[in-house]
Motif scaffolding. Structure first.
Motif, PDB file in Angstrom:
ATOM      1  N   GLN A   1      -7.592   5.036  -1.241  1.00  0.00           N
ATOM      2  CA  GLN A   1      -6.648   4.293  -0.413  1.00  0.00           C
ATOM      3  C   GLN A   1      -7.279   3.030   0.137  1.00  0.00           C
TER       4      GLN A   1
ATOM      5  N   VAL B   1       0.875  -1.170   0.000  1.00  0.00           N
ATOM      6  CA  VAL B   1       0.000   0.000   0.000  1.00  0.00           C
ATOM      7  C   VAL B   1       0.911   1.218   0.000  1.00  0.00           C
TER       8      VAL B   1
ATOM      9  N   PRO C   1       1.043   5.356   4.147  1.00  0.00           N
ATOM     10  CA  PRO C   1      -0.238   5.161   3.460  1.00  0.00           C
ATOM     11  C   PRO C   1      -1.220   6.317   3.591  1.00  0.00           C
ATOM     12  N   THR C   2      -0.992   7.203   4.551  1.00  0.00           N
ATOM     13  CA  THR C   2      -1.910   8.334   4.733  1.00  0.00           C
ATOM     14  C   THR C   2      -1.254   9.663   4.371  1.00  0.00           C
TER      15      THR C   2
ATOM     16  N   TYR D   1      -1.478   5.541  -3.978  1.00  0.00           N
ATOM     17  CA  TYR D   1      -2.590   4.651  -4.339  1.00  0.00           C
ATOM     18  C   TYR D   1      -2.242   3.698  -5.490  1.00  0.00           C
TER      19      TYR D   1
ATOM     20  N   VAL E   1      -8.685   5.778   7.741  1.00  0.00           N
ATOM     21  CA  VAL E   1      -8.036   4.755   6.925  1.00  0.00           C
ATOM     22  C   VAL E   1      -7.169   3.844   7.796  1.00  0.00           C
TER      23      VAL E   1
ATOM     24  N   GLN F   1       1.668   5.518  -0.719  1.00  0.00           N
ATOM     25  CA  GLN F   1       1.081   6.836  -0.492  1.00  0.00           C
ATOM     26  C   GLN F   1       0.265   7.301  -1.691  1.00  0.00           C
TER      27      GLN F   1
ATOM     28  N   SER G   1      -7.020  10.281   7.472  1.00  0.00           N
ATOM     29  CA  SER G   1      -5.889   9.429   7.839  1.00  0.00           C
ATOM     30  C   SER G   1      -6.260   8.504   8.992  1.00  0.00           C
TER      31      SER G   1
END
Length: 222
Positions: free
Chosen positions: A148, A90, A168-169, A94, A180, A92, A177
């Motif tokens: 995401q 995963v 990832p956020t 996508y 997710v 940042q 964030s």
């Protein structure tokens, strides 16, 4: 059971006066089902470490063992196949395919590998991430947080031995964030998924089961 282990992992760039020790002898063990956050400032070596864990770059020396397999003992083609089947990513950004809808993006890696989709399992993943009503949407029709979630579903779809998340956020606002990351934690526990996430955000790191700190290419706290 140990699902991920590194031994004396090093990554050096340059030589002499220009030598950079991006990783300088990292020993790390992650247990099956654990959610680990690797925290460090910019330039600490955390992204380099994640790339090594995922087999995206080869170390100067040392080993990385994933699900009982020393990945850098594999030749390039075998490593590519192993990575596709055993390691979920995963990122940042996508990395969704803009002309494919949500469902097609989620199952794309499985189809590229010639595998069969576990429909009941995938249905559970999609429900856990709240994507049931978005499956026919294109990525451009989704918010950043929704995109995401699709990336997380795609990473989980092949039932990887380990899921690696790289900031990832990073492209999301603080509230999204938290949403997710909360979903990642819930889905990780629901599906007994081992996850390793790198972040510079201390607040986000607190959601993990364990925090590992890296400075100047070395682990300073675990």
């Amino acid at each position: 059971m140990t699902i991920l282990q590194t031994k004396d992992l090093k990554k050096y760039y340059g030589s002499g006066d220009t030598l950079v020790k991006a990783l300088d002898g990292v020993d790390l063990t992650v247990e099956d089902g654990e959610f680990v956050a690797i925290v460090g400032t910019s330039g600490s070596g955390k992204s380099t470490l994640l790339h090594m864990l995922g087999g995206l770059d080869r170390p100067t020396c040392g080993s990385v063992t994933v699900d009982g397999k020393e990945i850098f003992a594999l030749k390039e083609e075998a490593l590519t196949i192993f990575r596709r089947r055993k390691i979920g990513f995963v990122f940042q950004s996508y990395n969704l395919v803009p002309v494919l809808n949500v469902y097609e993006n989620i199952v794309l890696p499985i189809q590229l590998d010639g595998g069969a989709v576990d429909t009941p399992y995938l249905r559970d993943v999609i429900a856990a991430l709240g994507l049931e009503n978005k499956l026919d949407r294109l990525p451009g029709q989704l918010s950043g947080g929704q995109q995401q979630r699709v990336a997380i579903a795609r990473a989980l779809a092949a039932k990887p031995a380990i899921l690696l998340a790289d900031e990832p956020t990073g492209n999301l606002d603080s509230r999204t964030s938290q949403d997710v990351l909360g979903l990642m934690k819930v889905t990780g526990h629901t599906f007994a998924q081992t996850m390793v996430m790198i972040t510079h955000n201390e607040e986000i790191a607190q959601l993990a089961d364990r925090i590992v700190r890296i400075e100047d290419g070395r682990i300073v706290a675990r």
